[in-house]
Design an enzyme around this catalytic site. Structure first.
Site, PDB file in Angstrom:
ATOM      1  CD  GLU A  12      -0.354  -9.383  -1.681  1.00  0.00           C
ATOM      2  OE1 GLU A  12      -0.394  -8.142  -1.820  1.00  0.00           O
ATOM      3  OE2 GLU A  12       0.717 -10.015  -1.576  1.00  0.00           O
ATOM      4  CG  HIS A  39       1.875  -6.909  -4.131  1.00  0.00           C
ATOM      5  ND1 HIS A  39       1.281  -6.410  -2.999  1.00  0.00           N
ATOM      6  CD2 HIS A  39       2.538  -5.870  -4.699  1.00  0.00           C
ATOM      7  CE1 HIS A  39       1.565  -5.122  -2.885  1.00  0.00           C
ATOM      8  NE2 HIS A  39       2.326  -4.773  -3.900  1.00  0.00           N
ATOM      9  N   GLY A  57       0.864  -1.178   0.000  1.00  0.00           N
ATOM     10  CA  GLY A  57       0.000   0.000   0.000  1.00  0.00           C
ATOM     11  C   GLY A  57       0.894   1.218   0.000  1.00  0.00           C
ATOM     12  CD  GLU A  58       1.881   6.345  -0.494  1.00  0.00           C
ATOM     13  OE1 GLU A  58       2.143   5.916  -1.633  1.00  0.00           O
ATOM     14  OE2 GLU A  58       2.700   6.964   0.192  1.00  0.00           O
ATOM     15  CB  SER A  59       5.445   3.537   2.619  1.00  0.00           C
ATOM     16  OG  SER A  59       5.894   4.461   1.676  1.00  0.00           O
ATOM     17  CB  CYS A 118       4.573  -3.774  -1.261  1.00  0.00           C
ATOM     18  SG  CYS A 118       4.707  -2.494  -2.504  1.00  0.00           S
ATOM     19  NE  ARG A 120       1.819   3.149  -6.542  1.00  0.00           N
ATOM     20  CZ  ARG A 120       0.675   2.568  -6.930  1.00  0.00           C
ATOM     21  NH1 ARG A 120       0.428   2.385  -8.217  1.00  0.00           N
ATOM     22  NH2 ARG A 120      -0.208   2.175  -6.045  1.00  0.00           N
TER      23      ARG A 120
END
Length: 224
Positions: free
Chosen positions: A202, A200, A60-62, A92, A161
């Protein structure tokens, strides 16, 4: 004698990212391993970490992750938790969170929990290449064999990303997998009770990484 069923409690940090997909994968592992009782919990509050044998921190967005962990001393609780015996896996953005060093880290920027002696970078493949898919070469034998008796040496990697691992800062860091490129770019590592993947697992049909995660928990719980 009564067959002892191993009880394993696993949590998935459900703030953002592909947490539903991680939960689905864990449910598939549960169906596969009938010798254990696997309980899967959604973690949104720091107190929900207690009693967990393992935790997955999805991508996700860190920055979002940092803001969330800054509330209610979640970061402090998580830092204590990862020093315990539980197995912790970051995918990620989770890699950045658990790296001891972040390349180009701004002071007062990102929350870093640390625990993995690696230097990570926010954009492994530059800002231009936002996402790609490619073959990942598995180095760890128990990851190759954890589903059946055939060695599966390559898995499909989905990179969104993706952060990268610039360098390993200790010989204690084990490389689990690398890209099939000339540089053999490291994309999955493990050290003690912590593991991280740049990609990822998953988001693919491959269950191996989740099986391996549960196997690591079983090894640690039986050792204790």
């Amino acid at each position: 004698g009564i067959l002892h069923m191993a009880q394993v409690n696993v949590g998935v940090l459900c703030i953002q990212g592909a947490f539903i997909e991680h939960i689905r994968k864990l449910e598939a592992v549960k169906a596969l391993k009938d010798s254990i009782t696997l309980s899967i919990k959604e973690v949104r509050k720091p107190e929900e970490l207690s009693g967990l044998d393992g935790l997955i921190v999805p991508g996700g967005e860190s920055t979002t992750l940092s803001v969330f962990l800054g509330k209610d001393d979640f970061d402090k609780r998580l830092a204590e938790y990862v020093k315990g015996s539980a197995v912790v896996w970051g995918t990620c953005a989770g890699l950045i969170l658990f790296s001891d060093h972040l390349f180009g880290q701004k002071t007062g920027g990102q929350v870093i929990i640390g625990g993995l002696a690696v230097e990570s970078t926010r954009n492994l493949f530059g800002r231009q290449v936002s996402s790609f898919e490619g073959d990942v070469e598995i180095q760890e034998p128990s990851l190759q064999y954890c589903i059946d008796s055939k060695a599966h040496k390559v898995c499909h990697g989905v990179f969104i990303r993706a952060p990268g691992i610039n360098k390993l800062l200790s010989q204690e860091v084990k490389v689990l997998a690398n890209l099939c490129d000339e540089e053999k770019t490291v994309v999955a590592v493990q050290q003690g009770n912590m593991m991280a993947t740049c990609f990822h697992p998953e988001l693919t049909d491959d269950l191996r990484w989740h099986v391996y995660f549960i196997d690591c928990i079983l090894q640690r719980t039986s050792a204790n």
